[in-house]
Design a protein around this motif. Structure first.
Motif, mmCIF file in Angstrom:
data_model
loop_
_atom_site.group_PDB
_atom_site.id
_atom_site.type_symbol
_atom_site.label_atom_id
_atom_site.label_comp_id
_atom_site.label_asym_id
_atom_site.label_seq_id
_atom_site.Cartn_x
_atom_site.Cartn_y
_atom_site.Cartn_z
ATOM 1 N N LYS A 90 18.642 -28.417 12.299
ATOM 2 C CA LYS A 90 17.485 -27.540 12.524
ATOM 3 C C LYS A 90 16.848 -27.057 11.223
ATOM 4 C CE LYS A 90 20.146 -25.548 15.615
ATOM 5 N NZ LYS A 90 20.857 -24.474 16.121
ATOM 6 N N LEU A 91 17.551 -27.221 10.114
ATOM 7 C CA LEU A 91 16.963 -26.849 8.820
ATOM 8 C C LEU A 91 15.959 -27.918 8.419
ATOM 9 C CD1 LEU A 91 20.174 -25.642 6.928
ATOM 10 C CD2 LEU A 91 18.296 -24.223 7.784
ATOM 11 N N THR A 92 14.707 -27.541 8.263
ATOM 12 C CA THR A 92 13.655 -28.529 7.991
ATOM 13 C C THR A 92 13.194 -28.532 6.540
ATOM 14 O OG1 THR A 92 11.922 -26.971 8.636
ATOM 15 C CG2 THR A 92 12.806 -28.435 10.367
ATOM 16 N N ASN A 93 13.625 -27.551 5.753
ATOM 17 C CA ASN A 93 13.196 -27.462 4.356
ATOM 18 C C ASN A 93 14.417 -27.694 3.468
ATOM 19 O OD1 ASN A 93 12.385 -26.710 1.785
ATOM 20 N ND2 ASN A 93 11.299 -24.880 2.451
ATOM 21 N N ALA A 94 14.436 -28.801 2.758
ATOM 22 C CA ALA A 94 15.565 -29.130 1.882
ATOM 23 C C ALA A 94 15.681 -28.169 0.707
ATOM 24 C CB ALA A 94 15.432 -30.561 1.377
ATOM 25 N N PHE A 95 14.668 -27.319 0.504
ATOM 26 C CA PHE A 95 14.722 -26.325 -0.570
ATOM 27 C C PHE A 95 15.093 -24.939 -0.042
ATOM 28 C CE2 PHE A 95 11.343 -28.968 -3.003
ATOM 29 C CZ PHE A 95 12.303 -29.910 -3.340
ATOM 30 N N TYR A 96 15.417 -24.835 1.234
ATOM 31 C CA TYR A 96 15.944 -23.613 1.842
ATOM 32 C C TYR A 96 15.092 -22.375 1.556
ATOM 33 C CZ TYR A 96 19.904 -26.781 2.056
ATOM 34 O OH TYR A 96 20.694 -27.877 2.282
ATOM 35 N N ASP A 97 13.787 -22.572 1.433
ATOM 36 C CA ASP A 97 12.850 -21.465 1.185
ATOM 37 C C ASP A 97 13.156 -20.700 -0.097
ATOM 38 O OD1 ASP A 97 11.366 -21.990 3.559
ATOM 39 O OD2 ASP A 97 12.928 -20.980 4.716
ATOM 40 N N ALA A 98 13.715 -21.368 -1.082
ATOM 41 C CA ALA A 98 13.963 -20.729 -2.385
ATOM 42 C C ALA A 98 12.620 -20.365 -3.014
ATOM 43 C CB ALA A 98 14.718 -21.673 -3.311
ATOM 44 N N PRO A 99 12.506 -19.178 -3.605
ATOM 45 C CA PRO A 99 11.234 -18.786 -4.206
ATOM 46 C C PRO A 99 10.878 -19.554 -5.474
ATOM 47 C CG PRO A 99 12.837 -16.993 -4.355
ATOM 48 C CD PRO A 99 13.479 -18.094 -3.574
ATOM 49 N N THR A 100 11.881 -20.058 -6.187
ATOM 50 C CA THR A 100 11.636 -20.854 -7.393
ATOM 51 C C THR A 100 12.349 -22.185 -7.254
ATOM 52 O OG1 THR A 100 11.431 -18.895 -8.813
ATOM 53 C CG2 THR A 100 11.942 -20.976 -9.908
ATOM 54 N N VAL A 101 11.616 -23.270 -7.476
ATOM 55 C CA VAL A 101 12.196 -24.613 -7.451
ATOM 56 C C VAL A 101 11.869 -25.275 -8.792
ATOM 57 C CG1 VAL A 101 12.222 -26.877 -6.332
ATOM 58 C CG2 VAL A 101 11.940 -24.800 -4.944
ATOM 59 N N ILE A 102 12.904 -25.673 -9.490
ATOM 60 C CA ILE A 102 12.729 -26.385 -10.758
ATOM 61 C C ILE A 102 13.092 -27.838 -10.509
ATOM 62 C CG2 ILE A 102 13.427 -26.591 -13.170
ATOM 63 C CD1 ILE A 102 14.252 -23.626 -13.056
ATOM 64 N N THR A 103 12.147 -28.736 -10.726
ATOM 65 C CA THR A 103 12.434 -30.161 -10.640
ATOM 66 C C THR A 103 12.694 -30.662 -12.047
ATOM 67 O OG1 THR A 103 11.019 -30.407 -8.689
ATOM 68 C CG2 THR A 103 11.601 -32.415 -9.880
ATOM 69 N N LEU A 104 13.818 -31.336 -12.226
ATOM 70 C CA LEU A 104 14.173 -31.885 -13.522
ATOM 71 C C LEU A 104 13.801 -33.363 -13.532
ATOM 72 C CD1 LEU A 104 16.071 -29.329 -13.050
ATOM 73 C CD2 LEU A 104 17.407 -30.286 -14.904
ATOM 74 N N PHE A 105 12.933 -33.718 -14.466
ATOM 75 C CA PHE A 105 12.461 -35.091 -14.635
ATOM 76 C C PHE A 105 13.072 -35.672 -15.901
ATOM 77 C CE2 PHE A 105 9.167 -33.049 -12.139
ATOM 78 C CZ PHE A 105 8.777 -34.025 -11.239
ATOM 79 N N ALA A 106 13.313 -36.977 -15.887
ATOM 80 C CA ALA A 106 13.868 -37.650 -17.064
ATOM 81 C C ALA A 106 13.275 -39.052 -17.164
ATOM 82 C CB ALA A 106 15.379 -37.708 -16.967
ATOM 83 N N PRO A 107 13.360 -39.660 -18.358
ATOM 84 C CA PRO A 107 12.806 -41.005 -18.540
ATOM 85 C C PRO A 107 13.474 -42.023 -17.619
ATOM 86 C CG PRO A 107 13.373 -40.009 -20.662
ATOM 87 C CD PRO A 107 13.941 -39.125 -19.593
ATOM 88 N N LYS A 108 12.656 -42.862 -16.993
ATOM 89 C CA LYS A 108 13.170 -43.875 -16.068
ATOM 90 C C LYS A 108 14.074 -44.884 -16.766
ATOM 91 C CE LYS A 108 9.209 -43.825 -12.934
ATOM 92 N NZ LYS A 108 8.014 -44.573 -12.478
ATOM 93 N N ASP A 109 13.809 -45.186 -18.011
ATOM 94 C CA ASP A 109 14.530 -46.247 -18.686
ATOM 95 C C ASP A 109 15.651 -45.761 -19.599
ATOM 96 O OD1 ASP A 109 13.030 -45.100 -20.679
ATOM 97 O OD2 ASP A 109 12.172 -46.982 -21.411
ATOM 98 N N PHE A 110 16.039 -44.494 -19.503
ATOM 99 C CA PHE A 110 17.085 -43.978 -20.384
ATOM 100 C C PHE A 110 18.415 -43.969 -19.647
ATOM 101 C CE2 PHE A 110 19.243 -40.322 -22.632
ATOM 102 C CZ PHE A 110 19.575 -41.073 -23.744
ATOM 103 N N LEU A 111 19.421 -44.572 -20.252
ATOM 104 C CA LEU A 111 20.727 -44.755 -19.635
ATOM 105 C C LEU A 111 21.353 -43.445 -19.164
ATOM 106 C CD1 LEU A 111 23.064 -46.678 -18.933
ATOM 107 C CD2 LEU A 111 23.876 -46.380 -21.290
ATOM 108 N N PHE A 112 21.170 -42.361 -19.898
ATOM 109 C CA PHE A 112 21.834 -41.103 -19.577
ATOM 110 C C PHE A 112 20.878 -40.049 -19.030
ATOM 111 C CE2 PHE A 112 24.410 -43.091 -22.956
ATOM 112 C CZ PHE A 112 25.556 -43.335 -22.196
ATOM 113 N N ALA A 113 19.807 -40.472 -18.383
ATOM 114 C CA ALA A 113 18.809 -39.543 -17.839
ATOM 115 C C ALA A 113 19.419 -38.591 -16.815
ATOM 116 C CB ALA A 113 17.648 -40.322 -17.216
ATOM 117 N N ALA A 114 20.152 -39.126 -15.854
ATOM 118 C CA ALA A 114 20.732 -38.288 -14.800
ATOM 119 C C ALA A 114 21.764 -37.323 -15.375
ATOM 120 C CB ALA A 114 21.356 -39.159 -13.714
ATOM 121 N N GLU A 115 22.559 -37.803 -16.310
ATOM 122 C CA GLU A 115 23.580 -36.942 -16.914
ATOM 123 C C GLU A 115 22.940 -35.794 -17.685
ATOM 124 O OE1 GLU A 115 23.548 -40.227 -16.899
ATOM 125 O OE2 GLU A 115 25.519 -40.921 -16.255
ATOM 126 N N ASP A 116 21.862 -36.076 -18.415
ATOM 127 C CA ASP A 116 21.169 -35.026 -19.162
ATOM 128 C C ASP A 116 20.635 -33.949 -18.209
ATOM 129 O OD1 ASP A 116 21.706 -36.265 -21.564
ATOM 130 O OD2 ASP A 116 19.639 -36.881 -21.961
#
Length: 194
Positions: A90-116
């Motif tokens: 029944k939860l329809t918002n994957a952000f749970y109505d959080a007032p602040t959402v920070i999306t972390l972006f990283a270079p597509k071609d960098f080996l350690f993007a997800a780890e960073d």
């Protein structure tokens, strides 16, 4: 609170008070992310901070619609205290109505993007907890932008096309009526010594 106490106290929060976090507090949390280690010292992570309730809700619903997973069972679940979208259909918002959402972006071609991104998120979650702010790490960040609306937001935010959304970090004050989630027992057998 010293750092070890903060590590032991921090829990994922999925139910937030409606009030927005103060700017000074947000700046401290972001500073913790900016000072996180990064592979080769590249500092390649981009922190896109959204405090726009409408944008966060729409992206959270897109993410929920594009999340393909098995729902929890009686013995396998994320949280009984603060259910996740895996626990409660029944939860329809994957952000749970959080007032602040920070999306972390990283270079597509960098080996350690997800780890960073993960290291920066951990720093910010610990800083948030020390400052009385709840947080929740949400993986597979790109699914929030898997619709025309999400693509428009990426353009509005000026996100480079050679970067991708690795994850989101939700921030907000925990609901005052909620008890702080309890730690699950630790499995010390995971530590192998030779």
């Amino acid at each position: 609170m010293d750092i070890l106490q903060t590590i032991l106290h921090r829990r994922s929060i999925r139910r937030f008070d409606t009030r927005q976090i103060e700017e000074e507090t947000l700046q401290k949390i972001l500073q913790a992310g900016l000072y996180a280690p990064s592979a080769g010292g590249r500092q390649g992570v981009i922190f896109a901070v959204s405090q726009n309730r409408e944008v966060n809700e729409r992206l959270g619903k897109i993410k929920r619609a594009n999340s393909y997973f098995r729902m929890s069972t009686a013995t396998r679940y994320v949280s009984r205290e603060q259910p996740s979208i895996v626990d409660d259909a029944k939860l329809t918002n994957a952000f749970y109505d959080a007032p602040t959402v920070i999306t972390l972006f990283a270079p597509k071609d960098f080996l350690f993007a997800a780890e960073d991104c993960a290291v920066a998120a951990e720093n910010m979650m610990l800083a948030a907890d020390a400052l009385g702010v709840g947080s929740c790490y949400i993986g597979h960040g790109w699914t929030a932008f898997a619709a025309p609306y999400g693509q428009d937001i990426l353009r509005q935010w000026g996100i480079r096309t050679d970067y991708y959304a690795v994850m989101q970090l939700l921030l907000g004050y925990p609901r005052p009526s909620d008890a702080h989630p309890q730690a699950k027992p630790r499995n010390n057998a995971r530590v192998l010594r030779f």
